[in-house]
Structures are given as structure tokens and as C-alpha cells.
Design a protein around this motif. Structure first.
Motif, PDB file in Angstrom:
ATOM      1  N   HIS A 108      60.798  74.006  -2.523  1.00 11.46           N
ATOM      2  CA  HIS A 108      60.519  75.348  -2.033  1.00 11.46           C
ATOM      3  C   HIS A 108      61.412  76.392  -2.706  1.00 11.46           C
ATOM      4  N   LEU A 112      61.398  79.936  -6.548  1.00  7.31           N
ATOM      5  CA  LEU A 112      62.004  81.252  -6.311  1.00  7.31           C
ATOM      6  C   LEU A 112      63.091  81.534  -7.341  1.00  7.31           C
ATOM      7  N   THR A 244      63.249  70.357   7.473  1.00  8.92           N
ATOM      8  CA  THR A 244      62.746  70.388   6.089  1.00  8.92           C
ATOM      9  C   THR A 244      62.287  69.005   5.637  1.00  8.92           C
ATOM     10  N   LYS A 247      58.441  68.592   6.514  1.00  5.34           N
ATOM     11  CA  LYS A 247      57.491  69.627   6.117  1.00  5.34           C
ATOM     12  C   LYS A 247      56.873  69.260   4.758  1.00  5.34           C
ATOM     13  N   GLN A 293      65.674  83.342   0.603  1.00  4.63           N
ATOM     14  CA  GLN A 293      64.306  83.859   0.647  1.00  4.63           C
ATOM     15  C   GLN A 293      63.277  82.748   0.852  1.00  4.63           C
ATOM     16  N   LEU A 294      63.656  81.690   1.528  1.00  5.36           N
ATOM     17  CA  LEU A 294      62.746  80.574   1.765  1.00  5.36           C
ATOM     18  C   LEU A 294      61.597  81.007   2.676  1.00  5.36           C
ATOM     19  N   PRO A 295      60.436  80.353   2.567  1.00  3.02           N
ATOM     20  CA  PRO A 295      59.327  80.673   3.476  1.00  3.02           C
ATOM     21  C   PRO A 295      59.766  80.539   4.930  1.00  3.02           C
ATOM     22  N   ALA A 296      59.421  81.484   5.758  1.00  5.79           N
ATOM     23  CA  ALA A 296      59.881  81.507   7.146  1.00  5.79           C
ATOM     24  C   ALA A 296      59.477  80.245   7.904  1.00  5.79           C
ATOM     25  N   ASP A 297      58.277  79.722   7.622  1.00  4.12           N
ATOM     26  CA  ASP A 297      57.782  78.570   8.379  1.00  4.12           C
ATOM     27  C   ASP A 297      58.536  77.288   8.037  1.00  4.12           C
ATOM     28  N   LEU A 298      59.219  77.263   6.898  1.00  7.61           N
ATOM     29  CA  LEU A 298      59.899  76.037   6.477  1.00  7.61           C
ATOM     30  C   LEU A 298      60.924  75.582   7.513  1.00  7.61           C
TER      31      LEU A 298
END
Length: 323
Positions: A108, A112, A244, A247, A293-298
Motif C-alpha cells: 500500500h 505512494l 493490515t 486486508k 497517506q495510507l488509505p483510510a480503510d487499511l
């Protein structure tokens, strides 16, 4: 005395073998041996005890090798300052990360990083926490991503995120029916499957166990999170898993049910750390900001939890037929 002589001595201190040290320095063994002898003559003290089977450094040799490593690290810092002055986003960053996070976070985070710093060469080293800390101290890594707390006064830390834990159980386990209603107190008198010594996740899970009166499943210690997942799915026991690690792109396992805690779940705090003396300080702060800045849902445990209806259906299909 020159920098190359110091490099030879440091390599010899690390490898304890003239041939291996020479290979690491890309020179012949006679060349390295000759330069070490010249360094001894210049300093007027023996640095090496030469035995038939291995090489041992004298006490003064070990002390000088430690100082030589510090000198070489400082030289590399000087070179890094020059490179980043010309192009702040180019060059190489050697980043350490612990194994119960690396395989799950990096898929993830790396896209980025590549998007933000397309010219950056990111060299990743996956090791247990104590090894990452040692490599940082020795200057062999520029930064590390580790779980807090760390008791290292020489390191600067930038908090990245808090990662919740889920309880992993088999479908037939009684706690599988407590989805969303699970309290830490429900783990009282339970025995959890844990990782082997050296994994920070083991220490974090033990802390939860001690807090609620749970224990460790005797006779088994896993070498990886994947082994833990497989053992839980086989109904050998239960464990705590960081969110994590369950996921996508991690594939779900049949009969592995993930239970969300009610209220504030147990969790771990993750930070990026580096030496306070690092010439890369400014850039590493920018790099840490990218990892935030990781995806919020992670990091959302609710989206990873097994729906209660699915758990109930799974148990029903496993009940033996009445005769």
C-alpha cells in the motif's frame, strides 16, 4: 592512514576472516592483509590476533574498529548532504522494517512513495526490531519503521499510525459469536497462540495477555503471522492479528474468523525512526509524511471483521448430521 584502511579494518571486524573481508571490500586477500599490517605499523599497536582458524581483534583493535565505523558513517553522511543538495529527492534510502508489518504495509505504501519520489531508490531490509536498531546504530540503515515504544536516545521518531488488533478464532470457537461485542475481559483465562521470541508483536500480545489475565498456548510458537493464521483456521487456538495482516492483498482463509473489539481495541503504534545526527533528517520527515497517506480503510478493523451471519452459517455447516 586513509579511509580505505579503515574500511578494511571494519570489514575484518565484521567478518572475522581475511578472505571474507577481502571479498566484501572487492580486493585480494593479500592486499587487505598487507594494508592491515601497515595500519598496525603506523599506529604502533597490534590490531589483530591471527590464529589458524579465525581472526580475532585485540581490545584496542575492537575499539579502533568501532571508531572507524563512526568515521565512515560520517563520511557517507557528508556525501549524502552533497547528493541531496544537488537533487533532494534522488539517491538511496536504506529502510528497515519488521516482518509482521513489512509484507502487509509495503504493497500500500510503496506506490505512494514511487509517485512522490520517482527518482528515489528505496532499499528495504526486513528484520526483527533488535536487528533493525543495531543496523541503524551501525549506520547500515538510514531509517526504520518500528513499533513504539523504543528506548533509544540516539534516535528521532516520527509517529506514523496506530494499528488496531483483531481477535482471530476458528468458526466453531465460542468467541466467534461475539462479533462487535467482544471485550478485552472476554480473553480472560484464554490461551493465545503467539510468535517466537524476538518479534515485537509477541511482546505486544503478551502485554494484552497480562492485562486481562490471558496466557500463552503452550508447546507452540509460530515463526510468522501466516503460520498463526493457518493454525487458528485449523482450530488449534486463537490469536491477535494486526489489521493490515488481514486486508487485501492478503487472501482470506476459510474457517478463520476475525472478531472486532467493542470500544477501543488493543493496538500498536508505528513510527519511522532515524539517527538524530542524520544528514537526511529533512528528507526523512518528507518520506514519513508519505507513509501517513495510507488509505483510510487499511487501518479500519470493522471492514476486516467477519460478519456475524457468516460465522453462524459456518458453524451450522460444520455440525454433524443427526442420525
Amino acid at each position: 592512514m586513509n579511509l580505505r584502511d579503515l574500511q578494511y579494518l571494519v570489514a575484518l571486524a565484521e567478518h572475522r576472516h581475511f578472505g571474507h573481508a577481502a571479498d566484501a571490500c572487492f580486493v585480494s586477500q593479500p592486499t587487505l592483509s598487507t594494508q592491515i599490517k601497515k595500519l598496525e605499523d603506523e599506529l604502533g599497536v597490534p590490531l589483530v590476533e591471527r590464529t589458524p582458524r579465525k581472526v580475532l581483534l585485540t581490545e584496542v583493535g575492537r575499539d579502533i574498529a568501532i571508531r572507524a565505523r563512526d568515521v565512515l558513517n560520517e563520511i557517507e553522511q557528508i556525501r549524502g548532504v552533497a547528493r541531496r543538495t544537488l537533487d533532494p529527492e534522488s539517491g538511496t534510502v536504506r529502510l528497515g522494517i519488521f516482518p509482521t508489518l513489512g509484507p502487509y504495509l509495503l504493497p500500500h505504501a510503496l506506490p505512494l512513495v514511487r509517485a512522490a519520489f520517482p527518482k528515489l531508490e528505496l532499499l528495504l531490509v526486513e528484520e526483527k526490531t533488535e536487528t533493525v536498531l543495531r543496523l541503524l546504530r551501525e549506520g547500515k540503515l538510514d531509517a526504520g519503521i518500528l513499533a513504539l515504544p523504543l528506548h533509544e536516545d540516539s534516535l528521532h521518531s516520527e509517529f506514523l499510525f496506530e494499528e488496531p488488533f483483531l481477535l482471530a478464532v476458528a468458526a466453531e470457537h465460542p468467541l466467534a459469536q461475539k462479533q462487535g461485542q467482544l471485550k478485552l475481559a472476554d480473553l480472560s483465562n484464554q490461551n493465545l497462540l503467539l510468535l517466537e521470541d524476538g518479534h515485537c508483536l509477541r511482546d505486544q500480545a503478551l502485554e494484552v495477555c497480562h492485562m486481562v489475565g490471558a496466557g500463552e498456548h503452550s508447546g507452540f510458537r509460530a515463526t510468522s503471522l501466516e503460520t498463526l493464521r493457518q493454525m487458528v483456521a485449523a482450530n488449534v487456538g486463537i490469536t491477535l492479528l494486526p489489521v493490515t495482516a488481514v486486508k487485501p492483498p492478503v487472501a482470506p482463509l476459510e474457517n478463520l474468523h476475525l472478531i472486532e473489539f467493542k470500544g477501543r481495541p488493543p493496538s500498536r503504534h508505528v513510527a519511522m525512526v532515524w539517527r538524530k545526527s542524520s544528514a537526511m533528517d529533512t528528507f526523512l520527515k518528507h518520506l514519513a509524511a508519505i507513509f501517513r497517506q495510507l488509505p483510510a480503510d487499511l487501518l479500519n478493523p470493522h471492514s476486516a471483521a467477519t460478519p456475524l451471519a457468516a460465522a453462524a452459517a459456518s458453524v451450522k455447516t460444520r455440525k454433524p448430521a443427526r442420525r
